[in-house]
Motif scaffolding. Structure first.
Motif, PDB file in Angstrom:
ATOM      1  N   THR A  58      34.301  37.513   0.077  1.00 60.99           N
ATOM      2  CA  THR A  58      34.515  39.099  -0.082  1.00 60.99           C
ATOM      3  C   THR A  58      33.250  39.593  -0.584  1.00 60.99           C
ATOM      4  OG1 THR A  58      35.247  38.381  -2.284  1.00 60.99           O
ATOM      5  CG2 THR A  58      36.857  38.775  -0.961  1.00 60.99           C
ATOM      6  N   PRO A  59      32.945  40.988  -0.429  1.00 58.49           N
ATOM      7  CA  PRO A  59      31.819  41.484  -0.802  1.00 58.49           C
ATOM      8  C   PRO A  59      31.193  41.264  -2.229  1.00 58.49           C
ATOM      9  CG  PRO A  59      33.308  42.819   0.334  1.00 58.49           C
ATOM     10  CD  PRO A  59      33.914  41.857  -0.017  1.00 58.49           C
ATOM     11  N   ALA A  60      29.942  41.177  -2.327  1.00 57.41           N
ATOM     12  CA  ALA A  60      29.384  41.138  -3.704  1.00 57.41           C
ATOM     13  C   ALA A  60      29.469  42.312  -4.491  1.00 57.41           C
ATOM     14  CB  ALA A  60      27.971  40.615  -3.533  1.00 57.41           C
ATOM     15  N   ASP A  61      29.765  43.375  -4.002  1.00 62.04           N
ATOM     16  CA  ASP A  61      29.836  44.472  -4.904  1.00 62.04           C
ATOM     17  C   ASP A  61      31.334  44.809  -5.569  1.00 62.04           C
ATOM     18  OD1 ASP A  61      30.992  45.486  -2.538  1.00 62.04           O
ATOM     19  OD2 ASP A  61      29.810  47.053  -2.124  1.00 62.04           O
ATOM     20  N   CYS A  62      32.154  44.038  -5.419  1.00 58.96           N
ATOM     21  CA  CYS A  62      33.624  44.363  -5.932  1.00 58.96           C
ATOM     22  C   CYS A  62      33.396  44.332  -7.523  1.00 58.96           C
ATOM     23  CB  CYS A  62      34.698  43.128  -5.416  1.00 58.96           C
ATOM     24  SG  CYS A  62      34.951  42.980  -3.830  1.00 58.96           S
ATOM     25  N   ALA A  63      33.610  45.575  -7.840  1.00 60.91           N
ATOM     26  CA  ALA A  63      33.680  45.826  -9.461  1.00 60.91           C
ATOM     27  C   ALA A  63      34.466  45.234 -10.031  1.00 60.91           C
ATOM     28  CB  ALA A  63      33.602  47.373  -9.578  1.00 60.91           C
ATOM     29  N   SER A  64      35.572  44.623  -9.925  1.00 60.54           N
ATOM     30  CA  SER A  64      36.598  44.124 -10.967  1.00 60.54           C
ATOM     31  C   SER A  64      37.518  42.991  -9.787  1.00 60.54           C
ATOM     32  CB  SER A  64      37.626  45.310 -11.032  1.00 60.54           C
ATOM     33  OG  SER A  64      38.257  45.881 -10.067  1.00 60.54           O
ATOM     34  N   GLY A  65      38.375  42.459 -10.645  1.00 62.08           N
ATOM     35  CA  GLY A  65      39.397  41.381  -9.721  1.00 62.08           C
ATOM     36  C   GLY A  65      40.111  42.171  -8.820  1.00 62.08           C
ATOM     37  N   SER A  66      40.702  43.205  -9.225  1.00 62.02           N
ATOM     38  CA  SER A  66      41.741  44.151  -8.406  1.00 62.02           C
ATOM     39  C   SER A  66      40.686  44.466  -7.023  1.00 62.02           C
ATOM     40  CB  SER A  66      41.953  45.513  -9.102  1.00 62.02           C
ATOM     41  OG  SER A  66      42.983  45.060 -10.404  1.00 62.02           O
ATOM     42  N   ASP A  67      39.757  45.023  -7.019  1.00 56.97           N
ATOM     43  CA  ASP A  67      38.664  45.499  -6.057  1.00 56.97           C
ATOM     44  C   ASP A  67      38.534  44.335  -5.186  1.00 56.97           C
ATOM     45  OD1 ASP A  67      38.057  48.241  -6.524  1.00 56.97           O
ATOM     46  OD2 ASP A  67      37.138  47.327  -8.556  1.00 56.97           O
ATOM     47  N   ARG A  68      38.305  43.091  -5.703  1.00 60.40           N
ATOM     48  CA  ARG A  68      38.156  41.658  -4.811  1.00 60.40           C
ATOM     49  C   ARG A  68      39.689  41.475  -4.044  1.00 60.40           C
ATOM     50  NH1 ARG A  68      33.862  39.412  -4.608  1.00 60.40           N
ATOM     51  NH2 ARG A  68      33.088  40.082  -6.801  1.00 60.40           N
ATOM     52  N   VAL A  69      40.635  41.567  -4.816  1.00 55.85           N
ATOM     53  CA  VAL A  69      41.862  41.595  -4.209  1.00 55.85           C
ATOM     54  C   VAL A  69      42.462  42.727  -3.011  1.00 55.85           C
ATOM     55  CG1 VAL A  69      44.516  41.273  -4.459  1.00 55.85           C
ATOM     56  CG2 VAL A  69      43.082  40.339  -6.205  1.00 55.85           C
ATOM     57  N   HIS A  70      41.779  43.802  -3.322  1.00 58.00           N
ATOM     58  CA  HIS A  70      42.071  44.706  -2.475  1.00 58.00           C
ATOM     59  C   HIS A  70      41.219  44.172  -1.015  1.00 58.00           C
ATOM     60  CE1 HIS A  70      40.546  48.368  -0.385  1.00 58.00           C
ATOM     61  NE2 HIS A  70      41.729  48.818  -0.562  1.00 58.00           N
ATOM     62  N   ALA A  71      40.029  43.877  -1.231  1.00 61.21           N
ATOM     63  CA  ALA A  71      38.827  43.363  -0.344  1.00 61.21           C
ATOM     64  C   ALA A  71      39.791  42.201   0.713  1.00 61.21           C
ATOM     65  CB  ALA A  71      37.795  43.079  -0.762  1.00 61.21           C
ATOM     66  N   VAL A  72      40.632  41.418   0.173  1.00 62.71           N
ATOM     67  CA  VAL A  72      41.530  40.416   0.640  1.00 62.71           C
ATOM     68  C   VAL A  72      42.520  40.822   1.431  1.00 62.71           C
ATOM     69  CG1 VAL A  72      42.808  38.461   0.482  1.00 62.71           C
ATOM     70  CG2 VAL A  72      40.753  38.520  -0.903  1.00 62.71           C
ATOM     71  N   ALA A  73      43.140  42.022   0.894  1.00 65.71           N
ATOM     72  CA  ALA A  73      44.268  42.725   1.639  1.00 65.71           C
ATOM     73  C   ALA A  73      43.886  43.492   2.786  1.00 65.71           C
ATOM     74  CB  ALA A  73      45.043  43.669   0.575  1.00 65.71           C
ATOM     75  N   GLN A  74      42.659  43.563   3.280  1.00 62.22           N
ATOM     76  CA  GLN A  74      42.053  44.193   4.298  1.00 62.22           C
ATOM     77  C   GLN A  74      42.000  43.434   5.426  1.00 62.22           C
ATOM     78  OE1 GLN A  74      41.725  47.839   3.510  1.00 62.22           O
ATOM     79  NE2 GLN A  74      42.274  46.505   1.672  1.00 62.22           N
ATOM     80  N   SER A  75      42.244  42.330   5.227  1.00 65.10           N
ATOM     81  CA  SER A  75      42.434  41.002   6.523  1.00 65.10           C
ATOM     82  C   SER A  75      43.715  40.260   6.462  1.00 65.10           C
ATOM     83  CB  SER A  75      41.107  40.254   6.488  1.00 65.10           C
ATOM     84  OG  SER A  75      40.795  39.743   5.244  1.00 65.10           O
ATOM     85  N   ILE A  76      44.288  40.279   5.168  1.00 64.11           N
ATOM     86  CA  ILE A  76      45.319  39.392   5.296  1.00 64.11           C
ATOM     87  C   ILE A  76      46.530  40.124   4.642  1.00 64.11           C
ATOM     88  CG2 ILE A  76      46.425  37.259   3.951  1.00 64.11           C
ATOM     89  CD1 ILE A  76      43.521  36.257   3.747  1.00 64.11           C
ATOM     90  N   ALA A  77      47.745  40.362   5.376  1.00 66.78           N
ATOM     91  CA  ALA A  77      48.793  41.153   4.862  1.00 66.78           C
ATOM     92  C   ALA A  77      49.611  40.335   4.064  1.00 66.78           C
ATOM     93  CB  ALA A  77      49.594  41.727   6.143  1.00 66.78           C
ATOM     94  N   ALA A  78      50.403  41.130   3.081  1.00 66.30           N
ATOM     95  CA  ALA A  78      51.433  40.702   2.506  1.00 66.30           C
ATOM     96  C   ALA A  78      52.208  41.802   1.822  1.00 66.30           C
ATOM     97  CB  ALA A  78      50.661  39.751   1.256  1.00 66.30           C
ATOM     98  N   ASP A  79      53.320  41.501   1.279  1.00 66.91           N
ATOM     99  CA  ASP A  79      54.081  42.652   0.651  1.00 66.91           C
ATOM    100  C   ASP A  79      53.737  42.782  -0.896  1.00 66.91           C
ATOM    101  OD1 ASP A  79      55.822  43.390   2.891  1.00 66.91           O
ATOM    102  OD2 ASP A  79      56.594  41.332   2.518  1.00 66.91           O
ATOM    103  N   ILE A  80      53.444  41.645  -1.373  1.00 65.99           N
ATOM    104  CA  ILE A  80      53.271  41.804  -2.848  1.00 65.99           C
ATOM    105  C   ILE A  80      51.695  40.708  -2.966  1.00 65.99           C
ATOM    106  CG2 ILE A  80      53.557  41.079  -5.187  1.00 65.99           C
ATOM    107  CD1 ILE A  80      56.581  41.395  -4.583  1.00 65.99           C
ATOM    108  N   TYR A  81      50.669  41.420  -3.818  1.00 64.67           N
ATOM    109  CA  TYR A  81      49.707  40.331  -4.052  1.00 64.67           C
ATOM    110  C   TYR A  81      49.596  40.214  -5.471  1.00 64.67           C
ATOM    111  CZ  TYR A  81      47.970  42.202   0.685  1.00 64.67           C
ATOM    112  OH  TYR A  81      47.812  42.341   1.923  1.00 64.67           O
ATOM    113  N   VAL A  82      49.132  38.784  -5.936  1.00 59.02           N
ATOM    114  CA  VAL A  82      49.022  38.632  -7.032  1.00 59.02           C
ATOM    115  C   VAL A  82      47.607  38.031  -7.633  1.00 59.02           C
ATOM    116  CG1 VAL A  82      49.778  36.949  -8.939  1.00 59.02           C
ATOM    117  CG2 VAL A  82      51.518  37.478  -7.062  1.00 59.02           C
TER     118      VAL A  82
END
Length: 248
Positions: A75-99
């Motif tokens: 994931t990109p180095a500029d993710c400011a928080s854990g939520s931003d990093r999970v969001h980056a994952v969500a751009q390529s991996i689909a799910a209904d709920i992310y933990v």
């Protein structure tokens, strides 16, 4: 039947190697295993998660994951928080709920994730997190985030300060310590980076306040199991002692 039947649940462990207070902490060995390994295997033991993967901006963490056959994504180095990093994952991996499972929580248990996901059976709940009992030593500790909720479990505020303030010293209010593990519906997670910058978030250095300040409710589930987020050498030693005691 699970309370989130027919919904795909993806567990993501943000793992940033560049830590300011404890260098390289996610790869530090604890009781014979790197911290990240403890977190991954505890998460993987929760049957409610369809998949668990590590999200990192470090080649070294990626190599560690590959060496031990742990699924990981860059994931990109500029993710400011854990939520931003999970969001980056969500751009390529689909799910209904992310933990969002913190990579520095080696005392994680499957029971934490069971409690976290229980309120997601209600479609109206967009974001969920956890709280446990706050010990007297942590009530005034700014590193232990406190949370107050409504009667239904909706978060009213998170703070590093002592909340609520016991004006009359009655001692009748149980203090709750927030545990930084989150579940988001896809729609709420997708909104997170586009929400207006939150003054409260910047002041307290607490990413969850961005949801509250932008009128997205956060449901807080209770767990009797406390954790120690590892930020210092003392934290690491305390966690190691606890993990070793579980084996005896």
């Amino acid at each position: 039947m699970t309370p989130i039947q027919n919904q795909r649940v993806l567990g993501v462990i943000p793992a940033r190697l560049a830590s300011t207070r404890l260098s390289r902490k996610v790869l530090r060995e604890i009781a014979g295993q790197p911290m990240l390994g403890w977190v991954y295997h505890a998460a993987r033991a929760c049957p409610l998660l369809d998949q668990v993967l590590i999200a990192t901006d470090s080649e070294e963490v990626l190599e560690f994951a590959q060496r031990y056959s742990l699924p990981a994504i860059f994931t990109p180095a500029d993710c400011a928080s854990g939520s931003d990093r999970v969001h980056a994952v969500a751009q390529s991996i689909a799910a209904d709920i992310y933990v969002n499972i913190q990579g520095d929580e080696p005392l994680l248990r499957p029971e934490h994730l069971d409690a976290l996901l229980a309120p997601m059976s209600d479609p109206a709940v967009q974001v969920a997190t956890l709280a446990t009992d706050c010990t007297p030593a942590n009530i005034a500790n700014p590193n232990a985030v406190k949370v107050v909720t409504s009667a239904s479990g909706r978060a009213l505020y998170f703070s590093r300060s002592t909340i609520p303030y016991d004006r009359d010293h009655a001692g009748s209010i149980p203090y709750r310590k927030h545990l930084g593990i989150y579940a988001y519906r896809r729609e709420a997670l997708q909104r997170f980076p586009s929400l207006p910058p939150s003054a409260l978030e910047a002041t307290e250095k607490l990413e969850q306040l961005r949801f509250l300040e932008n009128d997205i409710d956060v449901h807080v589930s209770y767990t009797p199991f406390d954790t120690i987020g590892v930020d210092t050498e003392e934290d690491l030693q305390a966690v190691e002692a606890l993990l070793l005691s579980r084996r005896s």
